[in-house]
Structure formats: structure tokens, C-alpha cells
Design a protein around this motif. Structure first.
Motif, PDB file in Angstrom:
ATOM      1  N   LEU A  47      43.834  25.425  28.280  1.00 52.06           N
ATOM      2  CA  LEU A  47      43.744  24.522  29.429  1.00 52.06           C
ATOM      3  C   LEU A  47      44.791  24.877  30.472  1.00 52.06           C
ATOM      4  CD1 LEU A  47      42.426  22.068  30.750  1.00 52.06           C
ATOM      5  CD2 LEU A  47      44.049  20.629  29.499  1.00 52.06           C
ATOM      6  N   ASP A  48      46.018  25.179  30.030  1.00 52.52           N
ATOM      7  CA  ASP A  48      47.063  25.605  30.965  1.00 52.52           C
ATOM      8  C   ASP A  48      46.663  26.891  31.686  1.00 52.52           C
ATOM      9  OD1 ASP A  48      48.655  23.450  30.350  1.00 52.52           O
ATOM     10  OD2 ASP A  48      49.954  24.556  28.952  1.00 52.52           O
ATOM     11  N   ALA A  49      46.026  27.816  30.968  1.00 50.53           N
ATOM     12  CA  ALA A  49      45.585  29.075  31.575  1.00 50.53           C
ATOM     13  C   ALA A  49      44.502  28.829  32.626  1.00 50.53           C
ATOM     14  CB  ALA A  49      45.089  30.041  30.500  1.00 50.53           C
ATOM     15  N   VAL A  50      43.567  27.930  32.324  1.00 50.32           N
ATOM     16  CA  VAL A  50      42.504  27.612  33.289  1.00 50.32           C
ATOM     17  C   VAL A  50      43.109  26.970  34.537  1.00 50.32           C
ATOM     18  CG1 VAL A  50      40.487  26.138  33.698  1.00 50.32           C
ATOM     19  CG2 VAL A  50      40.663  27.456  31.588  1.00 50.32           C
ATOM     20  N   HIS A  53      44.744  29.579  36.565  1.00 43.56           N
ATOM     21  CA  HIS A  53      43.702  30.335  37.271  1.00 43.56           C
ATOM     22  C   HIS A  53      43.337  29.620  38.574  1.00 43.56           C
ATOM     23  CE1 HIS A  53      39.813  32.594  37.542  1.00 43.56           C
ATOM     24  NE2 HIS A  53      39.427  31.452  38.113  1.00 43.56           N
ATOM     25  N   GLU A  54      43.123  28.313  38.494  1.00 46.09           N
ATOM     26  CA  GLU A  54      42.761  27.540  39.687  1.00 46.09           C
ATOM     27  C   GLU A  54      43.914  27.472  40.692  1.00 46.09           C
ATOM     28  OE1 GLU A  54      39.749  26.947  40.318  1.00 46.09           O
ATOM     29  OE2 GLU A  54      39.032  27.411  38.305  1.00 46.09           O
ATOM     30  N   ARG A  55      45.149  27.359  40.191  1.00 46.89           N
ATOM     31  CA  ARG A  55      46.310  27.368  41.099  1.00 46.89           C
ATOM     32  C   ARG A  55      46.429  28.716  41.806  1.00 46.89           C
ATOM     33  NH1 ARG A  55      48.521  24.099  37.045  1.00 46.89           N
ATOM     34  NH2 ARG A  55      49.432  25.868  35.946  1.00 46.89           N
ATOM     35  N   ALA A 101      46.563  34.270  35.949  1.00 46.83           N
ATOM     36  CA  ALA A 101      46.639  33.391  34.774  1.00 46.83           C
ATOM     37  C   ALA A 101      47.080  34.180  33.548  1.00 46.83           C
ATOM     38  CB  ALA A 101      45.287  32.727  34.527  1.00 46.83           C
ATOM     39  N   ALA A 102      46.584  35.403  33.413  1.00 44.79           N
ATOM     40  CA  ALA A 102      46.951  36.240  32.266  1.00 44.79           C
ATOM     41  C   ALA A 102      48.418  36.631  32.302  1.00 44.79           C
ATOM     42  CB  ALA A 102      46.079  37.490  32.227  1.00 44.79           C
TER      43      ALA A 102
END
Length: 176
Positions: A47-50, A53-55, A101-102
């Protein structure tokens, strides 16, 4: 205060929906929209990665890039390369956000979240998964802001410059 400092673009609006939903809305204040279904389906790390990604979409002004590409694609629809520009830019900004995100959460976490959200893994999702597997773990040579500006400029101007060059060449050949 965080928004003024630029440290954290936009708040997150949580929707009471069972489907896994995550997207960002660009603009001056920016907003991330996510659903409770997304939070229920993903691990906290995913969830933090998603959300990262959006940020990255908000930080990179990806909405502006895709909007410009959509406009050019519609206005210059008669040019084959310009018809393909919106789809190409959408894919490139997704890859850029995946990479961001990665960098903070690891490529496997991003891949896992992407697979959980898009179970089919077809089309662009399959390409994003392959790209993450190959490129996300490599260290960046240039700062993210420089890459975003250069990539955006290249995405916006490559097709028009190539089109003008081809038209010029066709004009020279036809006059010969």
C-alpha cells in the motif's frame, strides 16, 4: 506546512469501495484517491508503494504531460506518430512512477502490488512488470527532477520534431 515545503504532495481521499482503486488527480493542490478495498487487498508495504507511485505522478507533474500529449494527439491526429503519442506518454509516466516507488520500497514490493491490483497482467501491466524486473533495481545516474524534465521534454517534442523532419525530407525528395 508540509504542502508548502513541497515535502508531501497532496492528501489522500479514501473511498468506501471494495474494489482496489488508486489514482491521483493533478493540479495545484493534487489529490490521491484510494479505496478501502485497495487497503484491504494489499500488505502495508504494498500500500505504501502504491501511494508512493501516485505521489510520484503528482511530483512529476505527469498529469500535465499526459494532458499535453492528449491535446497534441487530437489536434495533429492526421500525423500517425501524433496519434500514438498519448498512449506512449501514458506508459512512460507509469514507468517513471513505478521506478520512483521502487526506489523507496523495492522493485519486488511494487511488482507484488501491481500483480495484486491487476491480476490479469496483460498489456501495459505486463510491460511494466518486465520493466520493473529489469530496470528498477539499477541506481539512477541523474537526479529524479532532471530525468523528469528531460523525459517530459523528449516525450513532448520528439514526435513533432521527427514529423517535421520527415515532412521536410519528403518535400525535398518530391522536388527532386
Amino acid at each position: 506546512m508540509l504542502r508548502l515545503s513541497g515535502a508531501r504532495p497532496g492528501p489522500t481521499l479514501w473511498l468506501p469501495d471494495d474494489r482496489p482503486i488508486a489514482y491521483s488527480l493533478g493540479g495545484r493542490d493534487g489529490l490521491i484517491v484510494a479505496s478501502h478495498g485497495l487497503a484491504g487487498r494489499l500488505s502495508p508495504r504494498e500500500l505504501d508503494a502504491v501511494l508512493a507511485h501516485e505521489r510520484a505522478h503528482l511530483r512529476g507533474r505527469h498529469h500535465l504531460l499526459t494532458g499535453c500529449a492528449e491535446t497534441l494527439g487530437r489536434v495533429l491526429r492526421f500525423v500517425p506518430l501524433m496519434r500514438e503519442l498519448p498512449g506512449a506518454v501514458r506508459l512512460l509516466v507509469e514507468l517513471a512512477a513505478d521506478r520512483a516507488a521502487a526506489a523507496g520500497h523495492g522493485p519486488e514490493t511494487v511488482r507484488s502490488a501491481l500483480l495484486s491490483i491487476h491480476a490479469a497482467g496483460g498489456g501495459d501491466t505486463a510491460l511494466r512488470l518486465r520493466w520493473l524486473a529489469r530496470h528498477a533495481s539499477r541506481p539512477a545516474r541523474f537526479p529524479e527532477r532532471v530525468r523528469a524534465i528531460a523525459g517530459g521534454a523528449l516525450a513532448l517534442f520528439a514526435a513533432p520534431v521527427l514529423t517535421v523532419g520527415l515532412m521536410f525530407t519528403a518535400g525535398l525528395v518530391s522536388c527532386w
